[in-house]
Design an enzyme around this catalytic site. Structure first.
Site, PDB file in Angstrom:
ATOM      1  N   GLN A 103      -1.815  -7.819  -6.390  1.00 12.45           N
ATOM      2  CA  GLN A 103      -2.586  -6.658  -5.914  1.00 12.45           C
ATOM      3  C   GLN A 103      -3.452  -6.091  -7.053  1.00 12.45           C
ATOM      4  O   GLN A 103      -4.593  -5.684  -6.836  1.00 12.45           O
ATOM      5  CB  GLN A 103      -1.653  -5.569  -5.382  1.00 12.45           C
ATOM      6  CG  GLN A 103      -0.887  -6.003  -4.140  1.00 12.45           C
ATOM      7  CD  GLN A 103      -0.402  -4.832  -3.288  1.00 12.45           C
ATOM      8  OE1 GLN A 103      -0.869  -3.710  -3.433  1.00 12.45           O
ATOM      9  NE2 GLN A 103       0.511  -5.103  -2.380  1.00 12.45           N
ATOM     10  N   TYR A 191      -4.910   0.153  -6.621  1.00 15.31           N
ATOM     11  CA  TYR A 191      -6.191   0.708  -6.160  1.00 15.31           C
ATOM     12  C   TYR A 191      -6.562   1.918  -7.011  1.00 15.31           C
ATOM     13  O   TYR A 191      -7.708   2.060  -7.449  1.00 15.31           O
ATOM     14  CB  TYR A 191      -6.063   1.094  -4.683  1.00 15.31           C
ATOM     15  CG  TYR A 191      -7.299   1.748  -4.101  1.00 15.31           C
ATOM     16  CD1 TYR A 191      -8.406   0.986  -3.757  1.00 15.31           C
ATOM     17  CD2 TYR A 191      -7.358   3.133  -3.898  1.00 15.31           C
ATOM     18  CE1 TYR A 191      -9.538   1.582  -3.219  1.00 15.31           C
ATOM     19  CE2 TYR A 191      -8.485   3.730  -3.356  1.00 15.31           C
ATOM     20  CZ  TYR A 191      -9.571   2.952  -3.017  1.00 15.31           C
ATOM     21  OH  TYR A 191     -10.700   3.544  -2.491  1.00 15.31           O
ATOM     22  N   LYS A 195      -9.884   2.521  -9.483  1.00 20.14           N
ATOM     23  CA  LYS A 195     -10.864   3.604  -9.338  1.00 20.14           C
ATOM     24  C   LYS A 195     -10.922   4.488 -10.591  1.00 20.14           C
ATOM     25  O   LYS A 195     -11.961   5.092 -10.863  1.00 20.14           O
ATOM     26  CB  LYS A 195     -10.567   4.426  -8.081  1.00 20.14           C
ATOM     27  CG  LYS A 195     -10.791   3.650  -6.781  1.00 20.14           C
ATOM     28  CD  LYS A 195     -12.253   3.252  -6.570  1.00 20.14           C
ATOM     29  CE  LYS A 195     -12.512   2.619  -5.211  1.00 20.14           C
ATOM     30  NZ  LYS A 195     -13.912   2.258  -4.964  1.00 20.14           N
ATOM     31  N   THR A 229     -12.100   4.290   8.407  1.00 15.23           N
ATOM     32  CA  THR A 229     -12.707   2.953   8.263  1.00 15.23           C
ATOM     33  C   THR A 229     -11.600   1.904   8.310  1.00 15.23           C
ATOM     34  O   THR A 229     -10.409   2.236   8.297  1.00 15.23           O
ATOM     35  CB  THR A 229     -13.443   2.813   6.917  1.00 15.23           C
ATOM     36  OG1 THR A 229     -12.468   2.858   5.864  1.00 15.23           O
ATOM     37  CG2 THR A 229     -14.482   3.891   6.695  1.00 15.23           C
TER      38      THR A 229
HETATM   39  P1  NDP Z   1     -14.325  -0.980   4.370  1.00 12.76           P
HETATM   40  O1  NDP Z   1     -13.143  -1.843   4.160  1.00 12.76           O
HETATM   41  O2  NDP Z   1     -14.670  -0.500   5.712  1.00 12.76           O
HETATM   42  O3  NDP Z   1     -15.639  -1.692   3.760  1.00 12.76           O
HETATM   43  C1  NDP Z   1     -15.611  -2.258   2.498  1.00 12.76           C
HETATM   44  C2  NDP Z   1     -16.869  -3.056   2.314  1.00 12.76           C
HETATM   45  O4  NDP Z   1     -16.835  -3.682   1.008  1.00 12.76           O
HETATM   46  C3  NDP Z   1     -16.979  -4.210   3.335  1.00 12.76           C
HETATM   47  O5  NDP Z   1     -18.319  -4.395   3.677  1.00 12.76           O
HETATM   48  C4  NDP Z   1     -16.450  -5.383   2.541  1.00 12.76           C
HETATM   49  O6  NDP Z   1     -16.893  -6.641   3.027  1.00 12.76           O
HETATM   50  C5  NDP Z   1     -17.066  -5.059   1.191  1.00 12.76           C
HETATM   51  N1  NDP Z   1     -16.521  -5.882   0.112  1.00 12.76           N
HETATM   52  C6  NDP Z   1     -15.242  -6.069  -0.240  1.00 12.76           C
HETATM   53  N2  NDP Z   1     -15.173  -6.942  -1.249  1.00 12.76           N
HETATM   54  C7  NDP Z   1     -16.434  -7.295  -1.567  1.00 12.76           C
HETATM   55  C8  NDP Z   1     -17.022  -8.165  -2.508  1.00 12.76           C
HETATM   56  N3  NDP Z   1     -16.283  -8.874  -3.372  1.00 12.76           N
HETATM   57  N4  NDP Z   1     -18.368  -8.272  -2.559  1.00 12.76           N
HETATM   58  C9  NDP Z   1     -19.133  -7.564  -1.706  1.00 12.76           C
HETATM   59  N5  NDP Z   1     -18.638  -6.768  -0.749  1.00 12.76           N
HETATM   60  C10 NDP Z   1     -17.306  -6.635  -0.690  1.00 12.76           C
HETATM   61  O7  NDP Z   1     -14.097   0.234   3.359  1.00 12.76           O
HETATM   62  P2  NDP Z   1     -14.763   1.701   3.272  1.00 12.76           P
HETATM   63  O8  NDP Z   1     -16.065   1.715   3.944  1.00 12.76           O
HETATM   64  O9  NDP Z   1     -13.718   2.661   3.652  1.00 12.76           O
HETATM   65  O10 NDP Z   1     -14.938   1.816   1.695  1.00 12.76           O
HETATM   66  C11 NDP Z   1     -16.211   1.852   1.047  1.00 12.76           C
HETATM   67  C12 NDP Z   1     -15.994   2.367  -0.364  1.00 12.76           C
HETATM   68  O11 NDP Z   1     -15.462   3.701  -0.304  1.00 12.76           O
HETATM   69  C13 NDP Z   1     -14.980   1.547  -1.164  1.00 12.76           C
HETATM   70  O12 NDP Z   1     -15.424   1.442  -2.501  1.00 12.76           O
HETATM   71  C14 NDP Z   1     -13.722   2.409  -1.100  1.00 12.76           C
HETATM   72  O13 NDP Z   1     -12.847   2.158  -2.174  1.00 12.76           O
HETATM   73  C15 NDP Z   1     -14.306   3.795  -1.121  1.00 12.76           C
HETATM   74  N6  NDP Z   1     -13.431   4.836  -0.578  1.00 12.76           N
HETATM   75  C16 NDP Z   1     -13.089   4.844   0.734  1.00 12.76           C
HETATM   76  C17 NDP Z   1     -12.294   5.865   1.241  1.00 12.76           C
HETATM   77  C18 NDP Z   1     -11.914   5.935   2.687  1.00 12.76           C
HETATM   78  O14 NDP Z   1     -11.178   6.867   3.071  1.00 12.76           O
HETATM   79  N7  NDP Z   1     -12.390   5.032   3.552  1.00 12.76           N
HETATM   80  C19 NDP Z   1     -11.761   6.933   0.388  1.00 12.76           C
HETATM   81  C20 NDP Z   1     -12.183   6.828  -0.985  1.00 12.76           C
HETATM   82  C21 NDP Z   1     -13.001   5.815  -1.435  1.00 12.76           C
HETATM   83  P3  NDP Z   1     -16.028  -7.489   4.142  1.00 12.76           P
HETATM   84  O15 NDP Z   1     -16.385  -6.906   5.475  1.00 12.76           O
HETATM   85  O16 NDP Z   1     -16.523  -8.880   3.952  1.00 12.76           O
HETATM   86  O17 NDP Z   1     -14.576  -7.316   3.794  1.00 12.76           O
END
Ligand code: NDP
Length: 271
Positions: A103, A191, A195, A229
């Site tokens: 992880q 995680y 961050k 999400t």
């Molecule tokens: P999702 O899981 O809905 O979306 C994550 C996105 O990142 C997807 O498009 C995924 O692609 C993409 N991704 C993952 N790995 C890679 C990679 N190696 N290269 C390119 N793209 C990649 O998450 P969220 O929309 O919730 O999260 C977006 C951001 O917000 C993240 O950085 C998260 O840590 C941060 N965040 C979110 C919170 C929440 O409550 N949702 C709270 C705090 C921070 P694929 O579809 O192919 O997996």
């Protein structure tokens, strides 16, 4: 020449909403990027059906060939870029049984090392008056508070160098593999530690920008809040669009408005 915005990990979730918002407000070309080309193209079509007009490019932030291809494309077609939103991120669910060491490798590999790699590729191409927005998390701040006093002081030191940050992130991974990360002063969240790394990286990038000859490039990060999400198992009331709001706000801040700060709901917060 048109202005250009790039949003990483934007086929769904908060990234998708950032693209939607930028398509409405940004005077230029907005790139929706995705590691999976099919998912990316489907997301583009969804926005096109709403009358918006994003462009698409494949991007996996952990794959050097992939981000070099995007870099070349931006250079050839646009000669640079103006807004970079580092949104792509990954988290294991709390119930996941994957060994903690793995992880740690996966979470830091995408959220910290991936963000650092794509930033190294694209930051040199950001034009004067550009805006760089890193989507971090207050879970990082919570993790920081669980680190040893010594590590907290290192991560909070605004003079910390990138090399030291990378060494500390690698030490977290190595100790996590033997279950010795907590006794070495780190928090128990892969995680969260990823961050911490992303937020401190933002501060370093901002400090470097202050020395850069290019005028008025501002680098900040934010927490989008707990949003509904796939990452969070779709269990919150706050929408992905709510989470996207501060990222979009930071893409449009005025000169000198903020450099190297963390935001939540459009306001700077403590790290
Ligand atoms: P999702 O899981 O809905 O979306 C994550 C996105 O990142 C997807 O498009 C995924 O692609 C993409 N991704 C993952 N790995 C890679 C990679 N190696 N290269 C390119 N793209 C990649 O998450 P969220 O929309 O919730 O999260 C977006 C951001 O917000 C993240 O950085 C998260 O840590 C941060 N965040 C979110 C919170 C929440 O409550 N949702 C709270 C705090 C921070 P694929 O579809 O192919 O997996």
């Amino acid at each position: 020449m048109s202005r250009v915005a790039v949003v990483t990990g934007s086929n769904k979730g908060i990234g998708f909403e950032i693209v939607r918002g930028l398509c409405k407000q940004f005077d230029g070309i907005v790139y929706l990027t995705a590691r999976n080309e099919k998912l990316g193209q489907e997301a583009v079509q969804k926005l096109k059906s709403e009358g918006l007009n994003p462009s698409f490019h494949q991007l996996d932030i952990t794959n050097e060939q992939s981000f070099q291809a995007l870099k070349q494309h931006l250079q050839d077609k646009h000669g640079g870029l103006d807004v970079l939103v580092n949104n792509a991120g990954f988290a294991y669910s709390g119930a996941d049984k994957t060994p903690f060491g793995i992880q740690a490798v996966d979470s830091l590999g995408i959220n910290f090392f991936g963000t650092m790699a794509i930033s190294k590729a694209l930051l040199p191409m950001v034009r004067p008056h550009g805006r760089v927005v890193n989507v971090s998390s207050r879970i990082g701040t919570m993790s920081l508070k669980k680190c040893s006093a010594k590590l907290q002081a290192r991560f909070r030191d605004r003079g910390i160098q990138e090399e030291e940050l990378v060494t500390l992130m690698n030490k977290f991974i190595e100790t996590a593999k033997n279950g010795k990360h907590v006794e070495n002063g780190f928090s128990d969240s892969a995680y969260g530690m990823s961050k911490v790394g992303m937020t401190v990286l933002t501060f370093i990038q901002a400090r470097e920008m202050e020395k850069d000859p290019r005028e008025d490039i501002l680098v900040n990060c934010l927490c989008p809040g707990w949003c509904n999400t796939d990452m969070t198992g779709n269990r919150f009331e706050r929408t992905a669009a709510d989470g996207a709001d501060t990222a979009i706000f930071l893409a449009f801040i005025k000169p000198k408005e903020s450099q190297g700060q963390m935001f939540y709901e459009r306001k700077p917060i403590e790290f």
